[in-house]
Scaffold this motif. Structure first.
Motif, PDB file in Angstrom:
ATOM      1  N   ARG A 122       4.040   6.181  58.682  1.00  0.00           N
ATOM      2  CA  ARG A 122       3.486   7.226  57.838  1.00  0.00           C
ATOM      3  C   ARG A 122       2.984   6.687  56.500  1.00  0.00           C
ATOM      4  NH1 ARG A 122       7.810  10.669  56.021  1.00  0.00           N
ATOM      5  NH2 ARG A 122       7.390   9.781  53.999  1.00  0.00           N
ATOM      6  N   ASP A 155       6.269  19.130  50.245  1.00  0.00           N
ATOM      7  CA  ASP A 155       6.974  17.951  49.749  1.00  0.00           C
ATOM      8  C   ASP A 155       5.998  16.790  49.522  1.00  0.00           C
ATOM      9  OD1 ASP A 155       9.169  19.483  51.258  1.00  0.00           O
ATOM     10  OD2 ASP A 155       8.083  18.472  52.888  1.00  0.00           O
ATOM     11  N   ALA A 215       0.773  12.937  56.041  1.00  0.00           N
ATOM     12  CA  ALA A 215       1.138  12.593  57.418  1.00  0.00           C
ATOM     13  C   ALA A 215       0.074  11.716  58.071  1.00  0.00           C
ATOM     14  CB  ALA A 215       1.347  13.863  58.234  1.00  0.00           C
ATOM     15  N   PRO A 248       5.106   4.861  65.791  1.00  0.00           N
ATOM     16  CA  PRO A 248       6.535   5.001  65.536  1.00  0.00           C
ATOM     17  C   PRO A 248       6.895   6.442  65.188  1.00  0.00           C
ATOM     18  CG  PRO A 248       5.459   3.975  63.655  1.00  0.00           C
ATOM     19  CD  PRO A 248       4.425   4.095  64.741  1.00  0.00           C
ATOM     20  N   SER A 249       8.154   6.765  65.297  1.00  0.00           N
ATOM     21  CA  SER A 249       8.627   8.112  65.018  1.00  0.00           C
ATOM     22  C   SER A 249       8.264   8.523  63.580  1.00  0.00           C
ATOM     23  CB  SER A 249      10.144   8.163  65.202  1.00  0.00           C
ATOM     24  OG  SER A 249      10.583   9.467  65.007  1.00  0.00           O
ATOM     25  N   GLY A 250       7.756   9.720  63.435  1.00  0.00           N
ATOM     26  CA  GLY A 250       7.453  10.251  62.112  1.00  0.00           C
ATOM     27  C   GLY A 250       6.120   9.802  61.546  1.00  0.00           C
ATOM     28  N   CYS A 251       5.277   9.158  62.364  1.00  0.00           N
ATOM     29  CA  CYS A 251       4.030   8.620  61.826  1.00  0.00           C
ATOM     30  C   CYS A 251       2.915   9.665  61.801  1.00  0.00           C
ATOM     31  CB  CYS A 251       3.577   7.397  62.617  1.00  0.00           C
ATOM     32  SG  CYS A 251       2.857   7.801  64.209  1.00  0.00           S
ATOM     33  N   GLY A 252       3.146  10.802  62.400  1.00  0.00           N
ATOM     34  CA  GLY A 252       2.125  11.851  62.336  1.00  0.00           C
ATOM     35  C   GLY A 252       1.475  12.158  63.674  1.00  0.00           C
ATOM     36  N   LYS A 253       2.107  11.780  64.785  1.00  0.00           N
ATOM     37  CA  LYS A 253       1.496  12.005  66.104  1.00  0.00           C
ATOM     38  C   LYS A 253       1.392  13.495  66.413  1.00  0.00           C
ATOM     39  CE  LYS A 253       4.680   9.522  68.222  1.00  0.00           C
ATOM     40  NZ  LYS A 253       5.527   9.213  67.062  1.00  0.00           N
ATOM     41  N   THR A 254       2.512  14.212  66.216  1.00  0.00           N
ATOM     42  CA  THR A 254       2.494  15.654  66.475  1.00  0.00           C
ATOM     43  C   THR A 254       1.490  16.344  65.554  1.00  0.00           C
ATOM     44  OG1 THR A 254       4.784  15.614  67.198  1.00  0.00           O
ATOM     45  CG2 THR A 254       3.917  17.738  66.510  1.00  0.00           C
ATOM     46  N   THR A 255       1.471  15.890  64.306  1.00  0.00           N
ATOM     47  CA  THR A 255       0.527  16.448  63.347  1.00  0.00           C
ATOM     48  C   THR A 255      -0.914  16.302  63.851  1.00  0.00           C
ATOM     49  OG1 THR A 255       2.030  15.838  61.566  1.00  0.00           O
ATOM     50  CG2 THR A 255      -0.248  16.294  60.949  1.00  0.00           C
ATOM     51  N   VAL A 258       4.009  15.267  51.449  1.00  0.00           N
ATOM     52  CA  VAL A 258       4.071  14.228  52.466  1.00  0.00           C
ATOM     53  C   VAL A 258       2.696  14.087  53.092  1.00  0.00           C
ATOM     54  CG1 VAL A 258       5.040  13.542  54.678  1.00  0.00           C
ATOM     55  CG2 VAL A 258       6.479  14.710  52.996  1.00  0.00           C
ATOM     56  N   GLU A 269       4.644  13.652  73.707  1.00  0.00           N
ATOM     57  CA  GLU A 269       5.870  13.054  74.238  1.00  0.00           C
ATOM     58  C   GLU A 269       6.526  13.962  75.270  1.00  0.00           C
ATOM     59  OE1 GLU A 269       8.383  11.084  71.516  1.00  0.00           O
ATOM     60  OE2 GLU A 269       6.967  11.151  69.872  1.00  0.00           O
ATOM     61  N   TYR A 281       1.227  17.556  53.960  1.00  0.00           N
ATOM     62  CA  TYR A 281       2.102  18.730  53.850  1.00  0.00           C
ATOM     63  C   TYR A 281       2.394  18.920  52.375  1.00  0.00           C
ATOM     64  CZ  TYR A 281       2.626  18.443  58.870  1.00  0.00           C
ATOM     65  OH  TYR A 281       2.373  18.425  60.218  1.00  0.00           O
ATOM     66  N   GLN A 341       5.761  19.098  72.081  1.00  0.00           N
ATOM     67  CA  GLN A 341       6.948  18.248  72.123  1.00  0.00           C
ATOM     68  C   GLN A 341       8.182  19.079  72.456  1.00  0.00           C
ATOM     69  OE1 GLN A 341       7.274  15.921  68.558  1.00  0.00           O
ATOM     70  NE2 GLN A 341       8.752  14.534  69.439  1.00  0.00           N
TER      71      GLN A 341
HETATM   72  N1  LIG Z   1       5.889  21.422  58.819  1.00  0.00           N
HETATM   73  C1  LIG Z   1       6.063  20.317  58.089  1.00  0.00           C
HETATM   74  N2  LIG Z   1       6.303  20.411  56.764  1.00  0.00           N
HETATM   75  C2  LIG Z   1       6.472  19.319  56.021  1.00  0.00           C
HETATM   76  N3  LIG Z   1       6.441  18.064  56.504  1.00  0.00           N
HETATM   77  C3  LIG Z   1       6.211  17.910  57.818  1.00  0.00           C
HETATM   78  C4  LIG Z   1       6.018  19.017  58.685  1.00  0.00           C
HETATM   79  N4  LIG Z   1       5.835  18.553  59.937  1.00  0.00           N
HETATM   80  C5  LIG Z   1       5.891  17.208  59.842  1.00  0.00           C
HETATM   81  N5  LIG Z   1       6.117  16.807  58.571  1.00  0.00           N
HETATM   82  C6  LIG Z   1       6.205  15.420  58.116  1.00  0.00           C
HETATM   83  O1  LIG Z   1       5.063  14.751  58.502  1.00  0.00           O
HETATM   84  C7  LIG Z   1       5.362  13.465  59.035  1.00  0.00           C
HETATM   85  C8  LIG Z   1       4.767  13.354  60.413  1.00  0.00           C
HETATM   86  O2  LIG Z   1       5.394  14.284  61.281  1.00  0.00           O
HETATM   87  P1  LIG Z   1       5.052  14.392  62.809  1.00  0.00           P
HETATM   88  O3  LIG Z   1       5.914  15.442  63.381  1.00  0.00           O
HETATM   89  O4  LIG Z   1       3.592  14.541  62.965  1.00  0.00           O
HETATM   90  O5  LIG Z   1       5.520  12.964  63.331  1.00  0.00           O
HETATM   91  P2  LIG Z   1       5.619  12.390  64.801  1.00  0.00           P
HETATM   92  O6  LIG Z   1       4.854  11.118  64.836  1.00  0.00           O
HETATM   93  O7  LIG Z   1       5.250  13.429  65.775  1.00  0.00           O
HETATM   94  O8  LIG Z   1       7.162  12.061  64.921  1.00  0.00           O
HETATM   95  P3  LIG Z   1       8.085  12.033  66.227  1.00  0.00           P
HETATM   96  O9  LIG Z   1       7.715  10.812  67.010  1.00  0.00           O
HETATM   97  O10 LIG Z   1       9.468  11.909  65.674  1.00  0.00           O
HETATM   98  O11 LIG Z   1       7.846  13.315  66.959  1.00  0.00           O
HETATM   99  C9  LIG Z   1       6.869  13.364  59.036  1.00  0.00           C
HETATM  100  O12 LIG Z   1       7.244  12.522  57.990  1.00  0.00           O
HETATM  101  C10 LIG Z   1       7.383  14.743  58.778  1.00  0.00           C
HETATM  102  O13 LIG Z   1       8.465  14.682  57.920  1.00  0.00           O
END
Ligand SMILES: Nc1ncnc2c1ncn2[C@@H]1O[C@H](COP(=O)(O)OP(=O)(O)OP(=O)(O)O)[C@@H](O)[C@H]1O
Ligand SMILES: [Mg+2]
Lengths: 258, 267
Positions: free
Chosen positions: B222, B21, B25, B44-51, B23, B171, B18, B94
């Motif tokens: 992440r 910032d 992912a 784990p939460s925030g590791c990039g699964k949704t991404t 980041v 999820e 991303y 999600q």
């Molecule tokens: N649109 C975005 N813009 C900037 N950063 C993003 C964006 N979406 C996600 N991120 C960052 O990318 C990283 C991964 O996000 P993601 O949503 O893929 O995590 P996740 O594994 O699905 O988390 P969770 O289990 O909490 O749903 C996070 O650190 C988040 O801050």
């Protein structure tokens, strides 16, 4: 206990009797204010009957309603179109926003003389004034509505293979419409205000036009008759708009803050 | 056996950043998904699964402020470069993405409508899937009138009704109570079996992962990259209640927990 409906009717009746009394039409000794200034319920009723009997009330009312209705429809259509255009084109929005904001703060009735010069005494100048009031309400609501669409909704529809046009039809239009409907009651009263004020400035027919003529003749009865007619018509229209709004927004959870 | 199975999805050297910032992912994520497989991505939460799911569904490539590299092949076609919209994917995101102004039935018809299926046919198919998730009686309700579990069922019916070959789930049951979740696990496994669909299911819950999966891929904190892969040898059909007391479940749980806990501590 009396129901609220009954109480309301009683209050209204008391008010009307009081009004009739202070204008001296029940017993001359009670007269507090000359009917020249406040007319009286019975005089107003007689005047409305006369207005109806002469056959002009229906003509006047239709003229006013036509102006308001056209202004409303045009205002909604153009307001939505421009609102959506702005929502889709960020560049255009930032470029033109200051002008629209300035126009919006301008008291629209002040434009009426200009509109009459441009478009004459007929219906179009009132439609334009009506439109100018409705347009901004709808425009801002549409723009805000489109900007507030949940991006996740768009994503989910896209992930099913929707084209941009399908996204527009399936998500953008319905969710903006809900904002527009939420402004429907306001828009209806704006439309009516625009039509009547336009008639004050110059017209050949209309409820507002009759009231303006009456002013010149110090015909207070007619002015009050006009108010009664506008009040009744306006509140029924707003009520109808409210019903349409409620029906179309049935999918919303009922909100209660009480 | 492995060699006989058809490759459905191939993710190769996927990096996602991303840019706003800075980041990162996902980092160098590579894995295969076989046709008809139930794959769980655990992390784990925030590791990039949704991404990751957004990338596979093709949503990310439209988005501004996202830098993508690597390849994602679905049936051999690179999702990241193809111009045509993807049609064969069902995605239960999600967040709750039922259209609030449409009835339950209208929502389930959505995918079919997008594909241009005629009205009568799309009604029939949508009703069929509503029946499968047990919500036929709520066809004319609006989403706000449903419970959380019912909404998830509708989302599931919606994602399946248009006959996708791949189902992505992010999820989907995280916010539900334990009983409802078990019921939905059961229903999902049944739907998966009946429709022979390929599922990529994201969760951070090890129980859920083992209950459902053929194979589990564990992601690191992440930027997410692949930490390990676990095959689940527990035979099917599985009982979602009883599976947890089986020995192989507990052994696998312990192994995965070892790997995951390190990442949770990192995050
Ligand atoms: N649109 C975005 N813009 C900037 N950063 C993003 C964006 N979406 C996600 N991120 C960052 O990318 C990283 C991964 O996000 P993601 O949503 O893929 O995590 P996740 O594994 O699905 O988390 P969770 O289990 O909490 O749903 C996070 O650190 C988040 O801050
Ligand atoms: Mg997520």
């Amino acid at each position: 206990m009396l129901s609220n409906k009954v109480k309301q009717i009683l209050l209204l009746a008391i008010g009307l009797v009081f009004w009739e009394a202070i204008s001296g039409r029940i017993y001359g000794g009670f007269k507090l204010v000359d009917p020249l200034f406040i007319s009286s319920p019975s005089l107003i009723l007689l005047d409305i009957i006369e207005w109806v009997a002469k056959g002009t009330l229906i003509v006047d009312l239709m003229a006013t309603l036509e102006e308001a209705f056209l202004g409303l429809i045009l205002g909604i259509v153009t307001g939505m179109a421009i609102g959506l255009l702005f929502a889709y084109s960020e560049g255009l929005a930032t470029l033109l926003e200051p002008f629209l904001a300035a126009l919006n703060t301008l008291p629209r009735p002040a434009l009426a003389p200009l509109f009459v010069i441009w478009l004459g005494l007929g219906i179009p100048s009132k439609v334009l004034l009506s439109w100018s009031l409705v347009f901004f309400a709808v425009f801002y609501n549409t723009y805000l509505g489109a900007k507030n669409i949940d991006p996740d909704l768009i994503d989910s529809v896209r992930s099913m293979g929707a084209t941009s046009l399908q996204v527009f039809r399936i998500v953008v239009i319905p969710s903006t419409l809900s904002w527009v409907f939420a402004a429907l009651r306001v828009s209806v009263s704006y439309a009516l205000i625009g039509a009547v004020i336009g008639e004050f400035v110059g017209a050949t027919a209309g409820v507002g036009y009759r009231m303006m003529i009456a002013e010149g003749l110090l015909d207070t009865d007619r002015i009050f008759s006009g108010l009664v007619v506008l009040g009744l018509v306006g509140s029924s229209l707003v009520q109808i708009a409210g019903m349409i709004e409620k029906r179309l927004l049935r999918w919303r959870p009922p909100l209660s803050l009480g | 056996m492995e060699a006989l199975r058809n490759l459905k999805v191939k993710v190769e050297g996927l990096n996602v950043t991303y840019t706003r910032d800075h980041v990162q992912a996902l980092k160098n994520v590579t894995f295969d998904v076989y046709s008809g497989e139930f794959l769980v991505i655990l992390g784990p939460s925030g590791c990039g699964k949704t991404t990751l799911l957004n990338a596979i569904s093709g949503l990310l490539k439209h988005r501004k402020g996202v830098e993508l590299s690597g390849r994602i092949l679905i049936d051999g076609i690179n999702v990241l470069t193809t111009a045509s919209p993807l049609r064969g994917i069902g995605y239960v995101t999600q967040k709750d993405t039922l259209l609030p102004w449409r009835t339950v039935l209208g929502n389930v018809e959505l995918g079919l409508e997008i594909q241009g299926v005629p009205k009568a046919e799309r009604r029939r198919r949508a009703l069929e899937f509503l029946r499968k998730v047990g919500l036929e009686g709520f066809r004319d309700s609006y989403p706000y009138e449903l419970s959380g579990g019912m909404r998830k069922r509708v989302l599931l019916a919606r994602a399946l009704a248009y006959g996708p070959e791949i189902l992505l789930m992010d999820e989907p049951f995280a916010s539900l109570d334990a009983q409802t979740r078990l019921l939905l696990h059961e229903e999902l496994l049944k739907l998966w079996r009946d429709h022979r669909i390929t599922v990529i299911f994201v969760t951070h819950d090890i129980d859920e992962a083992i209950t459902l999966a053929d194979r589990i891929i564990l992601l690191t904190a992440r930027p997410g990259s692949i930490k390990g892969t676990y095959k689940v040898h527990i035979p099917r059909p599985r009982s979602v209640q009883l599976i947890k007391i089986s020995r192989s479940f507990q052994e696998l749980y312990a192994r995965i927990w070892e790997g995951l806990s390190e990442e949770v501590l990192y995050a």
